[in-house]
Scaffold this active site. Structure first.
Site, short mmCIF file in Angstrom:
data_model
loop_
_atom_site.label_atom_id
_atom_site.label_comp_id
_atom_site.label_asym_id
_atom_site.label_seq_id
_atom_site.Cartn_x
_atom_site.Cartn_y
_atom_site.Cartn_z
N THR A 1 0.82 -1.21 0.00
CA THR A 1 0.00 0.00 0.00
C THR A 1 0.85 1.26 0.00
O THR A 1 2.04 1.25 0.34
CB THR A 1 -0.93 0.03 1.23
OG1 THR A 1 -0.15 0.08 2.41
CG2 THR A 1 -1.85 -1.17 1.26
N ASP A 2 0.20 2.37 -0.36
CA ASP A 2 0.86 3.67 -0.30
C ASP A 2 0.54 4.33 1.04
O ASP A 2 -0.05 3.70 1.92
CB ASP A 2 0.42 4.54 -1.49
CG ASP A 2 -1.09 4.80 -1.53
OD1 ASP A 2 -1.77 4.64 -0.49
OD2 ASP A 2 -1.58 5.16 -2.60
N GLN A 3 0.90 5.59 1.20
CA GLN A 3 0.71 6.30 2.46
C GLN A 3 -0.76 6.41 2.86
O GLN A 3 -1.09 6.55 4.03
CB GLN A 3 1.34 7.69 2.35
CG GLN A 3 1.50 8.40 3.67
CD GLN A 3 2.30 9.68 3.52
OE1 GLN A 3 2.48 10.18 2.42
NE2 GLN A 3 2.78 10.20 4.64
N MET A 4 -1.66 6.31 1.90
CA MET A 4 -3.10 6.41 2.17
C MET A 4 -3.73 5.05 2.47
O MET A 4 -4.93 4.94 2.67
CB MET A 4 -3.81 7.05 0.99
CG MET A 4 -3.35 8.47 0.72
SD MET A 4 -4.07 9.18 -0.79
CE MET A 4 -3.27 8.20 -2.04
N GLY A 5 -2.89 3.99 2.46
CA GLY A 5 -3.40 2.65 2.73
C GLY A 5 -4.07 1.98 1.54
O GLY A 5 -4.74 0.97 1.69
#
Length: 146
Positions: free
Chosen positions: A17-21
């Site tokens: 995932t990225d920083q936003m989940g």
């Protein structure tokens, strides 16, 4: 003949995932491989067995249509089936769904060619008719759609 659909299930890992989940789009190719590998195993073979018999299945094309994001720690289901198998070509089809509510997140397909170890295309039905017949029986239902 109607294709038999096989299901695989897993959780979205933090590293995917990225920083936003939200799961990164590049993971879908990996998830398709999970579904494809499971399908081959569920029909009674394995990639390693196919390779030991001298057959490879390189990906020559990949398509994915993203409909809704997958998020960290969600349980996903990948439905996999064979859309086409003739000559040297085999096409695997996929649906990625959120398990909790059966929401369709993405659909896609990968196209592969049966090859030998030198990546020369081969017609599995001619080269190994018994293996072709076994696969056909286990990936396609004899039932017709109504």
């Amino acid at each position: 003949m109607k294709p038999i659909r096989y299901q695989s299930q897993f959780r979205v890992r933090y590293q995917e995932t990225d920083q936003m989940g939200v799961a990164h789009h590049s993971n879908y190719a990996v998830w398709f491989e999970v579904g494809r590998t499971d399908l081959i195993r569920k029909v009674g073979l394995s990639y390693s067995e196919l390779e030991s018999r001298g057959f490879l299945l390189p990906v020559v094309d990949l398509h994915c249509r993203f409909l809704s994001p997958a998020r960290y720690d969600e349980t996903l289901c990948i439905w996999t089936w064979v859309g086409e198998m003739r000559g040297p070509k085999i096409t695997f089809c996929y649906e990625v769904r959120r398990a909790s509510e059966d929401t369709l997140l993405a659909r896609g397909e990968t196209i592969h060619f049966w090859t030998d170890r030198n990546l020369k295309r081969l017609n599995l039905e001619r080269k190994e008719p018994r293996l072709f017949q076994l696969l056909s029986e286990r990936i396609f239902s004899r039932q017709t759609e109504e």
